[in-house]
Design a protein around this motif. Sequence first.
Motif, PDB file in Angstrom:
ATOM      1  N   ASP A  54      -8.316   2.143  13.647  1.00  0.00           N
ATOM      2  CA  ASP A  54      -8.883   0.566  13.199  1.00  0.00           C
ATOM      3  C   ASP A  54      -8.930  -0.312  14.448  1.00  0.00           C
ATOM      4  OD1 ASP A  54     -10.468  -0.510  11.298  1.00  0.00           O
ATOM      5  OD2 ASP A  54      -8.561  -1.892  10.667  1.00  0.00           O
ATOM      6  N   ILE A  97      -4.232   1.848   6.417  1.00  0.00           N
ATOM      7  CA  ILE A  97      -4.979   1.094   7.366  1.00  0.00           C
ATOM      8  C   ILE A  97      -3.973   0.062   8.039  1.00  0.00           C
ATOM      9  CG2 ILE A  97      -6.651  -0.695   7.936  1.00  0.00           C
ATOM     10  CD1 ILE A  97      -7.938   2.010   7.380  1.00  0.00           C
ATOM     11  N   GLN A 129     -12.484   4.872   3.455  1.00  0.00           N
ATOM     12  CA  GLN A 129     -12.425   4.660   4.820  1.00  0.00           C
ATOM     13  C   GLN A 129     -13.167   5.832   5.760  1.00  0.00           C
ATOM     14  OE1 GLN A 129     -10.672   2.025   5.017  1.00  0.00           O
ATOM     15  NE2 GLN A 129      -9.720   2.142   3.263  1.00  0.00           N
ATOM     16  N   ALA A 177     -11.359   0.955   8.991  1.00  0.00           N
ATOM     17  CA  ALA A 177     -11.237   0.356   7.412  1.00  0.00           C
ATOM     18  C   ALA A 177     -12.542   0.162   7.150  1.00  0.00           C
ATOM     19  CB  ALA A 177     -10.572  -1.228   7.450  1.00  0.00           C
TER      20      ALA A 177
END
Length: 385
Positions: free
Chosen positions: A354, A242, A131, A111
């Motif tokens: 992430d 995300i 991103q 992210a």
Amino acid sequence: MRNVGRGFRTVAAVSALAFTLSAGQALAADATQASAGKLSNGTDVRAVTLTAANGVSATILTYGATLWKLMAPDRDGKVADVLLAYGDVAGFEKKPNYWGATIGRYGNRIAGGKFTLDGKTYQLPQNDHGQSLHGGGKGFDVQNWKVESVKSGKVATAVFSLVSPDGDSGYPGTIKTKVTYSLDESGNLQIVFDATTDKPTVLNMTNHAIFNMAGEGSERDAMTNVLTIPASRYTPVDHKLIPTGELRAVAGSPFDFTKGKAVSIGLRDGKDQQIVFGRGFDHNFALDKGQTNTPELSARLEDPVSGRVLEVLSTEPGVQFYSGNFLDGTFIGKEGHLYRMGDGIALEPQKFPDAPNHADFPSTRVDPGKPYRHVMIYRVSTSPR
């Protein structure tokens, strides 16, 4: 109509190539290498082909340590390439899109291209969605790897190496990594990612092959393939793809592949916000097996018509299932085939996307003296009629 038979070879012809003699003994798997062409700066790209006795073969490019071709026989012994990819080196260089490449340093999304490690925040290159994707910047997929060794034998192997310096694309630590492709006489293609670092860092490596078990360029697209994923939960995402941090049950949703179903089922379910966000499936599945010491089943993909089966095994706790949503008809691949949405799918074993920003996700931290290793297998076979 696409020519389904184009590029097919008989098992007998392929098997004949799979045997060479060394010290008077037949080898079960053969490894050869040759030039695949040159990059725009004149650098030679090598292609290493591993061929097994049962007609399975794999060709790997040094550019991106990319799995370029995977030839698999059907029930009748007809061999087809089951990977979508460009037909030449120039395509990979001009319009990179990760097909078949070794992904690093970090597979999947981070992210804002940011993470914090030991109190220090690191900024990575960002894509047009803000991103970091698949390493960001000049990732492992657009590097020309060094060939360390190529060997024939009962198991044919090819070893590729790359050094990523400290600060490369914003990541800390000098990474020394090797990717080893091994093909045994039964057609099991093992890929081992090994790496060391001289500073604490994050690392999440995988392969980004795009499959259609009916054959690349077949008149049957990958949406007719039957997919099984042994995962009772997945990681839902926000509108930027995300993960929210939730682990959501697949039961009763389009994301339930535990019993196996055609990829197309649920693909256009606009009532499910996750399908809308992903434009189809583009999600990480939290495998029930979790992190394992040896590779265990992460996904199974079958073309019911030809009987070609792919089993993906891995030591990692997740697998990203991507249903080819961004194949938009602007990509021209092997033999001039135009790739459109649904023509292929990716099954990428990994730790979770992430993860550096989610303390509850499996850690992607790697420290000096504690090497990184991810072992995965593409197992090719056929199902009975």
